[in-house]
Design a protein around this motif. Structure first.
Motif, mmCIF file in Angstrom:
data_model
loop_
_atom_site.group_PDB
_atom_site.id
_atom_site.type_symbol
_atom_site.label_atom_id
_atom_site.label_comp_id
_atom_site.label_asym_id
_atom_site.label_seq_id
_atom_site.Cartn_x
_atom_site.Cartn_y
_atom_site.Cartn_z
ATOM 1 N N MET A 191 -35.386 11.760 71.454
ATOM 2 C CA MET A 191 -36.157 12.179 71.253
ATOM 3 C C MET A 191 -37.027 12.980 73.045
ATOM 4 S SD MET A 191 -37.089 12.437 67.839
ATOM 5 C CE MET A 191 -35.829 11.479 67.374
ATOM 6 N N ASP A 192 -36.198 12.233 73.495
ATOM 7 C CA ASP A 192 -37.090 13.095 74.868
ATOM 8 C C ASP A 192 -36.870 13.975 74.970
ATOM 9 O OD1 ASP A 192 -37.642 9.988 75.902
ATOM 10 O OD2 ASP A 192 -35.848 9.776 76.888
ATOM 11 N N LYS A 193 -36.111 14.877 74.579
ATOM 12 C CA LYS A 193 -36.586 15.899 74.700
ATOM 13 C C LYS A 193 -37.442 17.044 74.081
ATOM 14 C CE LYS A 193 -31.459 16.529 76.149
ATOM 15 N NZ LYS A 193 -29.622 16.966 75.922
ATOM 16 N N ILE A 194 -37.662 16.401 72.769
ATOM 17 C CA ILE A 194 -38.354 16.807 71.565
ATOM 18 C C ILE A 194 -39.410 16.802 72.844
ATOM 19 C CG2 ILE A 194 -39.418 16.433 69.574
ATOM 20 C CD1 ILE A 194 -37.003 16.111 68.156
ATOM 21 N N LYS A 195 -40.472 15.465 72.579
ATOM 22 C CA LYS A 195 -41.276 15.178 73.486
ATOM 23 C C LYS A 195 -41.217 15.805 75.323
ATOM 24 C CE LYS A 195 -41.730 10.385 71.811
ATOM 25 N NZ LYS A 195 -42.066 9.614 71.917
ATOM 26 N N ALA A 196 -40.490 15.900 75.931
ATOM 27 C CA ALA A 196 -40.248 17.058 76.924
ATOM 28 C C ALA A 196 -40.106 18.335 76.561
ATOM 29 C CB ALA A 196 -39.169 16.604 77.503
ATOM 30 N N ALA A 197 -40.012 18.905 75.593
ATOM 31 C CA ALA A 197 -40.221 20.771 75.422
ATOM 32 C C ALA A 197 -41.758 20.875 74.555
ATOM 33 C CB ALA A 197 -39.285 20.913 73.782
ATOM 34 N N GLY A 198 -42.596 19.998 74.308
ATOM 35 C CA GLY A 198 -43.873 20.270 73.824
ATOM 36 C C GLY A 198 -44.518 20.354 72.390
ATOM 37 N N ASN B 297 -33.258 4.987 57.477
ATOM 38 C CA ASN B 297 -33.166 5.117 59.004
ATOM 39 C C ASN B 297 -34.680 6.232 59.454
ATOM 40 O OD1 ASN B 297 -33.011 7.935 57.448
ATOM 41 N ND2 ASN B 297 -31.258 8.406 58.530
ATOM 42 N N PHE B 298 -35.761 6.436 57.914
ATOM 43 C CA PHE B 298 -37.158 6.960 57.813
ATOM 44 C C PHE B 298 -37.776 6.275 58.548
ATOM 45 C CE2 PHE B 298 -40.692 9.265 56.366
ATOM 46 C CZ PHE B 298 -40.268 10.281 56.353
ATOM 47 N N TYR B 299 -37.785 4.630 58.990
ATOM 48 C CA TYR B 299 -38.773 4.451 59.472
ATOM 49 C C TYR B 299 -38.273 4.334 61.217
ATOM 50 C CZ TYR B 299 -42.236 3.523 56.049
ATOM 51 O OH TYR B 299 -42.642 3.725 54.539
ATOM 52 N N GLU B 300 -37.834 4.643 61.197
ATOM 53 C CA GLU B 300 -37.045 4.295 63.096
ATOM 54 C C GLU B 300 -36.761 5.253 62.809
ATOM 55 O OE1 GLU B 300 -32.629 3.921 64.460
ATOM 56 O OE2 GLU B 300 -33.092 3.008 62.875
ATOM 57 N N LEU B 301 -36.879 6.823 62.558
ATOM 58 C CA LEU B 301 -37.413 7.785 62.924
ATOM 59 C C LEU B 301 -38.654 8.029 63.415
ATOM 60 C CD1 LEU B 301 -36.210 10.748 63.645
ATOM 61 C CD2 LEU B 301 -36.568 11.199 61.242
ATOM 62 N N LEU B 302 -39.690 7.793 62.245
ATOM 63 C CA LEU B 302 -40.836 7.699 62.462
ATOM 64 C C LEU B 302 -41.523 7.122 64.079
ATOM 65 C CD1 LEU B 302 -42.334 6.934 58.983
ATOM 66 C CD2 LEU B 302 -41.920 9.659 60.668
ATOM 67 N N GLU B 303 -40.807 5.822 64.188
ATOM 68 C CA GLU B 303 -41.222 5.188 65.053
ATOM 69 C C GLU B 303 -40.210 5.997 66.548
ATOM 70 O OE1 GLU B 303 -39.195 1.094 65.515
ATOM 71 O OE2 GLU B 303 -39.562 0.675 63.394
ATOM 72 N N MET B 304 -39.369 6.392 66.410
ATOM 73 C CA MET B 304 -38.859 7.466 67.705
ATOM 74 C C MET B 304 -39.889 8.716 67.805
ATOM 75 S SD MET B 304 -34.918 7.420 67.650
ATOM 76 C CE MET B 304 -34.357 7.876 66.356
ATOM 77 N N LEU B 305 -40.880 9.118 67.157
ATOM 78 C CA LEU B 305 -40.989 9.807 66.406
ATOM 79 C C LEU B 305 -42.735 9.497 67.009
ATOM 80 C CD1 LEU B 305 -39.785 12.251 64.257
ATOM 81 C CD2 LEU B 305 -39.713 12.619 66.708
ATOM 82 N N GLU B 306 -42.646 8.594 67.887
ATOM 83 C CA GLU B 306 -44.486 7.570 67.670
ATOM 84 C C GLU B 306 -45.604 8.559 68.098
ATOM 85 O OE1 GLU B 306 -45.367 4.302 69.458
ATOM 86 O OE2 GLU B 306 -43.491 4.621 70.929
ATOM 87 N N ASP B 307 -44.844 9.445 68.759
ATOM 88 C CA ASP B 307 -46.302 10.364 69.654
ATOM 89 C C ASP B 307 -46.524 11.681 69.567
ATOM 90 O OD1 ASP B 307 -46.796 7.810 71.657
ATOM 91 O OD2 ASP B 307 -45.612 8.673 72.707
#
Length: 128
Positions: free
Chosen positions: A1-8, A30-40
């Motif tokens: 997820m860091d790569k997604i956030k860093a990619a802007g 796993n849907f809610y777990e994924l949403l937590e990782m994408l919180e920002d």
């Protein structure tokens, strides 16, 4: 997820078929777990609708809205591509019922009923 956030990325879109165990994609665990990782990262949910899940769409949207999802695309699944052998195609009557269910919750939620080219023609020619 860091790569997604860093990619802007300004938005991530997730395909979804509902929380019940009969859906084409088994995402409940796993849907809610994924949403937590994408919180920002803002998330758009593409809700793929069949005759097996259309009656849960409004309830699922309300549940997802409660955890911060505000943008939804509702897409009826047609018998083409990966859905080519799918027998649970939503009928015109089910689509109409879904439309009226969604009208009750659209005050706070951004819902797009996505009927891309060919959907309308398919419904008119095959389901009426």
């Amino acid at each position: 997820m860091d790569k997604i956030k860093a990619a802007g990325f300004t938005r991530v879109c997730l395909s979804f078929n509902g929380f019940d165990g009969d859906s084409v994609r088994k995402t409940k665990d796993n849907f809610y777990e994924l949403l937590e990782m994408l919180e920002d990262v803002p998330v758009t949910v593409f809700y793929d609708v069949t005759s097996l899940n259309y009656f849960n769409v409004a309830e699922d949207i309300e549940e997802l809205f409660a955890v911060g999802i505000k943008d939804f695309w509702i897409r009826p699944v047609l018998p083409c591509g990966k859905g080519n052998d799918l027998e649970e195609i939503i009928t015109l009557e089910e689509m109409e019922n879904l439309y009226f269910d969604l009208l009750d919750i659209t005050k706070d939620v951004d819902i797009t009923l996505h009927l891309k080219e060919g959907y309308g023609e398919y419904f008119l020619n095959h389901l009426s």
